[in-house]
Design an enzyme around this catalytic site. Structure first.
Site, PDB file in Angstrom:
ATOM      1  CE1 TYR A 192      -3.846  -2.278   0.185  1.00 56.61           C
ATOM      2  CE2 TYR A 192      -2.785  -3.242   2.106  1.00 56.61           C
ATOM      3  CZ  TYR A 192      -3.764  -3.281   1.133  1.00 56.61           C
ATOM      4  OH  TYR A 192      -4.665  -4.316   1.107  1.00 56.61           O
ATOM      5  CG  HIS A 311      -3.534  -7.626   4.593  1.00 53.01           C
ATOM      6  ND1 HIS A 311      -2.920  -8.098   3.464  1.00 53.01           N
ATOM      7  CD2 HIS A 311      -4.317  -6.597   4.187  1.00 53.01           C
ATOM      8  CE1 HIS A 311      -3.312  -7.377   2.417  1.00 53.01           C
ATOM      9  NE2 HIS A 311      -4.156  -6.473   2.830  1.00 53.01           N
TER      10      HIS A 311
END
Ligand code: SAM
Length: 445
Positions: A192, A311
């Site tokens: 990200y 995650h």
């Protein structure tokens, strides 16, 4: 940002323990009051200005207060170090040796923010120099600091920020080392980055309401959120809040008080930008690793997490924390990518290989069972494969239709690579290798 928000960062464990305060004269008053009321013993590091506030500190606490010079600190049993001011390697090493294991240092510091105005600069993700100081401070006996959380208190025009951060002293076993490198760094600096997060936002939000980084954008988010039946003023934790779209919805439509947390400072930057147009909404953002964060028991009316927990390896540990943080009768809504079987097809095997150490998928029934085993009641686990299919189809259409606009913002190679990823996902989803679950659960009354 008020003291209340800073105080909410404080860990519970320091209560009754020894607290060391460095730079007491500059600490936010509300925060200082909260700390001195709960400390068992206080040690204040003396400087030219501490004399002026010492009487007040003594007036506000029943515990022993020592005021000494830095060189005189000998303690190795501090439960909390509160430090206002700049920090270097030497000082952070001292903090590491003075703190008890599993205890925290809380910093309130001015810091330069890396200039992140260039979206197409993945090599320079937003980061704060303090994090790097701590990451490189393991001691001889293998204790080190790990990042827990940080919140911006104020942003100045010259790009400096005043922010508060929490770091925890932990034993850095091989697993900790791996996690430290692979989770926070990988998620923030690779998965990200600002560039990737921005691109995802453009695709998932599909030109509608901004700030969505997950399945079905605003439309699907709104549908899922309805289940929480949030009431005005209720406090909701948005775990992995991403770029802030869902937080706006919680706060605008339901008048909820949102605490949005995300491990990626890039995401929190985007979220801060996206929500800047809504100054009246009750939203707080924080960069934190939810696995390391602690909130008080019964703190939230609802917990919401969309496409994040894939995650997390130790899901059940997290679910137990969720249960603790919810009020009795509190509601939990999770959506997540799921596997359909335990045996991956070759195609899925290859897909997952590229996401090794970042994606950890369960089947929908196993996910639901884990929530029950963690103590939740009224658990409802639904496989929403069709929603994932439709969302992916719309995103592919959007990518094709908006290619021209995307190329104005991102380089061609980048757009092509990600367009391929999205196309590839069609096959994985079509083959039912990948599905998407919606999970609702409650804490018993
Ligand atoms: C697919 S995005 C979803 C964002 C948002 N929930 C939405 O619906 O738009 C997943 C987010 O989870 C965050 N995340 C992953 N692991 C995390 C952790 N351990 N603690 C906090 N956030 C985490 C990522 O940084 C990322 O922003």
């Amino acid at each position: 940002m008020g003291s209340g928000t800073l105080v909410s960062l404080l860990p519970g464990d320091f209560i009754g323990g020894n607290v060391l305060i460095v730079g007491a004269d500059g600490v936010d008053k509300g925060l200082l009051d909260a700390v001195i009321k709960k400390a068992g013993k206080l040690t204040i590091i003396e400087n030219e200005r501490t004399a002026a506030i010492l009487d007040e500190i003594r007036k506000n606490t029943n515990c022993d207060v020592d005021c000494i010079k830095m060189e005189q600190v000998i303690g190795v049993d501090y439960s909390l170090v509160l430090c206002n001011g700049m920090l270097d390697m030497e000082l952070s090493s001292k903090f590491l040796s003075w703190l008890l294991p599993d205890c925290y240092v809380m910093l309130v510091t001015h810091c330069d923010k890396v200039d992140e105005s260039a979206v197409d600069n993945p090599d320079k993700p937003t980061t704060y120099s303090l994090e790097s100081v701590f990451k490189t401070t393991p001691s001889k006996n293998s204790y080190g600091f790990v990042f827990v959380a940080s919140r911006i208190i104020e942003t100045y025009e010259d790009h400096r920020v005043l922010y508060s951060s929490m770091f925890k002293k932990v034993l850095l076993g091989p697993e900790q080392d791996r996690r430290l490198d692979s989770l926070h760094d990988v998620l923030n600096d690779k998965t990200y980055t600002k560039k990737i997060s921005t691109f995802f936002e453009r695709v998932f939000s599909r030109g509608g309401d901004p700030g969505y980084i997950s399945t079905g954008g605003a439309e699907v988010t709104e549908e899922c959120m309805r289940r929480l039946d949030l009431q005005p003023g209720q406090r909701v934790l948005d775990v992995g809040c991403g770029a802030g779209g869902p937080a706006i919805l919680h706060a605008k439509k339901y008048k909820a008080h949102v605490v949005g947390v995300d491990i990626s400072s890039n995401m929190i930057d985007l979220a801060t930008e996206v929500t800047a147009n809504y100054p009246d909404l009750n939203i707080e953002f924080e960069v934190c690793d939810i696995e390391r964060r602690e909130f008080p028991e019964g703190y939230f009316d609802a917990i919401y997490s969309k496409d994040v927990i894939l995650h997390i390896v130790r899901k059940q540990e997290l679910f137990k924390k969720f249960l603790k943080w919810l009020k009795p009768g509190g509601k939990l809504l999770i959506t997540d990518y799921c596997r359909t079987t335990n045996d991956f097809s070759d195609m899925m095997e290859a897909y997952m290989k590229k996401r090794a150490n970042v994606w950890f998928l369960l089947t929908v029934p196993v996910y639901g069972q884990l929530l029950k085993d963690s103590g939740f009641v009224n658990v409802d686990a639904q496989d929403k494969h069709a929603v994932l299919c439709e969302s992916n189809k719309q995103e592919n259409i959007h990518l094709a239709n908006k290619r021209h606009d995307l190329l104005k913002e991102f380089d061609q190679q980048f757009v092509d690579d990600w367009t391929d990823v999205w196309k590839n996902k069609v096959k994985i989803i079509g083959n039912k290798d990948l599905t998407w679950g919606v999970f609702y659960a409650e804490k018993c009354q």
